[in-house]
Design an enzyme around this catalytic site. Structure first.
Site, PDB file in Angstrom:
ATOM      1  CG  HIS A 101      -5.504   4.373   8.203  1.00  0.00           C
ATOM      2  ND1 HIS A 101      -5.688   4.589   9.551  1.00  0.00           N
ATOM      3  CD2 HIS A 101      -5.880   5.511   7.575  1.00  0.00           C
ATOM      4  CE1 HIS A 101      -6.154   5.816   9.733  1.00  0.00           C
ATOM      5  NE2 HIS A 101      -6.290   6.400   8.548  1.00  0.00           N
ATOM      6  CG  ASP A 104      -3.557   1.830  10.615  1.00  0.00           C
ATOM      7  OD1 ASP A 104      -2.608   2.622  10.504  1.00  0.00           O
ATOM      8  OD2 ASP A 104      -4.753   2.188  10.672  1.00  0.00           O
TER       9      ASP A 104
END
Length: 440
Positions: A101, A104
């Site tokens: 993501h 992340d």
């Protein structure tokens, strides 16, 4: 820079007799299965979020892990340190792909401008890491569910400004995925659903979500991204009811908005469990609907009502899954991403390897069993026999629209039809599957 996993060189294949917990017993990347290397069949990926972002916190306790990049410090410097460790891990584990993501890999920052600038810097870092290691990006996505602004959803939010912020994240994450050579872009509607119908306009939210997905497709073509767009179904959690409930539900949604030829599915095992389905069912359904794209390989717990995201360890379950995938021609742009995390009590850093090694061996053994099932052909033969009547003149006329309901009623009466049920032989077929699983 000193290695984080300094007690391990690389995980290697040592065969089924090995007792080394940091070696593969079944996953041999170069082993040929049905004429193709095992690595090319399985297309393993490790995920950034569970492996490097989760700190061990849960609903009842604070973080339990002591990861250096999760300590206080300058956000971008910590993100770069996390990337160093992540790519060390990918290399030592022999996974050809990874997934992320946006947040992340990059600090979100305090504004859209900071978010975009931080992400741009980290995309350059990731590009360098990919070039050094040879590890590729299986898919990227945007986290449009964690920040409090998404409490009522992203695309389905009652506030169009939140919708616009989510659009910015998706544009940025998709363009980053494109730049990094990602083979897919995933859309998971973490909060695209409702808590109560008392404050929800179902038609309005569905229209918003449909338009959002249409815009995603438009942007994909605008930037020339050649990868596959994937929706990941999940029935609930964190919301009470999510609009991408399961594979069949998503198919209906895609058909409604004219997207069935543009978007495929990323099927997660644990999400199938939450939807009351088997993993096998969701994979077979996605394939039957022409929507199969990729897999989040993990497992849930049938006795728990939430997403436990454990590593897959059932060869029996996954052999049938791999059988369906092989029958369908295998992966194209997709792969097996381990959307799985170690348990909160597994605090040793090498537990990350144990979890992934076991999962990779599970899927490798499942692949080999599935290949035996394909080569033997007995299951396919039994199914073909069961439906053979549809190859008759009557069956073909029905399927080709050459007979109406009234025509069939007339045919049945004229031919004095009195069909007799034929055994489905379920027990025999279950024994046959056990033969593949347990007999050498």
């Amino acid at each position: 820079m000193q290695a984080y996993f300094d007690q391990l060189d690389r995980v290697r294949y040592e065969g089924s007799k090995s007792s080394n917990p940091l070696a593969f017993r079944h996953y041999n990347p170069d082993e040929l299965v049905l004429g193709k290397r095992m690595e090319e069949h399985l297309r393993f990926a490790a995920c950034y979020w569970h492996t490097f972002c989760w700190n061990g916190a849960d609903m009842f306790g604070v973080g339990a892990f002591n990861r250096p990049w999760q300590q206080p410090g300058e956000a971008l410097a910590l993100a770069k340190r996390k990337a160093d460790v992540a790519f060390e891990f990918f290399h030592k584990l022999h996974v050809p792909f990874y997934c992320f993501h946006d947040v992340d890999v990059s600090p979100e920052g305090a504004s859209l401008k900071e978010y975009i600038n931080n992400f741009a810097q980290m995309v350059d870092v990731l590009a360098g890491k990919q070039e050094e290691s040879g590890v590729k990006l299986l898919w990227g996505t945007a986290n449009c569910f964690t920040n409090p602004r998404y409490g009522a959803g992203a695309a389905t939010n009652p506030d169009p400004e939140v919708f616009s912020w989510a659009a910015t994240q998706v544009v940025t994450a998709m363009e980053a995925t494109h730049k990094l050579g990602g083979e897919n872009y995933v859309l998971w509607g973490g909060r695209e659903g409702y808590e109560t119908l008392l404050n929800t306009d179902l038609r309005q939210e569905r229209e918003q979500l449909g338009r959002f997905m249409q815009m995603v497709v438009e942007h994909k073509h605008k930037i020339g991204f050649q990868g596959t767009l994937l929706i990941e179904p999940k029935p609930q959690e964190p919301t009470k009811h999510q609009y991408d409930y399961d594979a069949a539900t998503v198919y209906g949604f895609l058909k409604q908005f004219g997207l069935e030829k543009e978007i495929k599915l990323n099927i997660e095992a644990n999400h199938a469990t939450l939807a009351g389905h088997s993993f096998h069912h969701e994979i077979a359904t996605a394939i039957a609907l022409g929507l199969f794209g990729s897999v989040d390989a993990n497992r849930g717990d049938a006795q728990l009502g939430w997403d436990t995201d454990q590593f897959p360890n059932s060869v029996e379950e996954n052999a049938l899954v791999m059988y369906e995938i092989l029958k369908a021609g295998g992966f194209t742009t997709g792969g097996l991403n381990f959307d799985a995390k170690v348990r909160r009590q597994s605090t040793d850093k090498y537990d990350l390897f144990y979890g992934h090694i076991g999962a990779m061996d599970t899927m490798a053994l499942a692949l080999k069993i599935a290949a035996r099932m394909i080569e033997d052909g007995e299951l396919d033969k039994r199914i073909a026999q069961r439906y053979s009547g549809w190859n008759s003149e009557l069956g073909q006329q029905i399927l080709k629209g050459q007979m109406s309901l009234a025509d069939l009623a007339k045919y049945a009466q004229e031919h004095n039809l009195s069909p007799v049920h034929q055994s489905g032989r379920q027990e025999q077929l279950e024994n046959l599957v056990n033969h593949y699983l347990f007999d050498k």
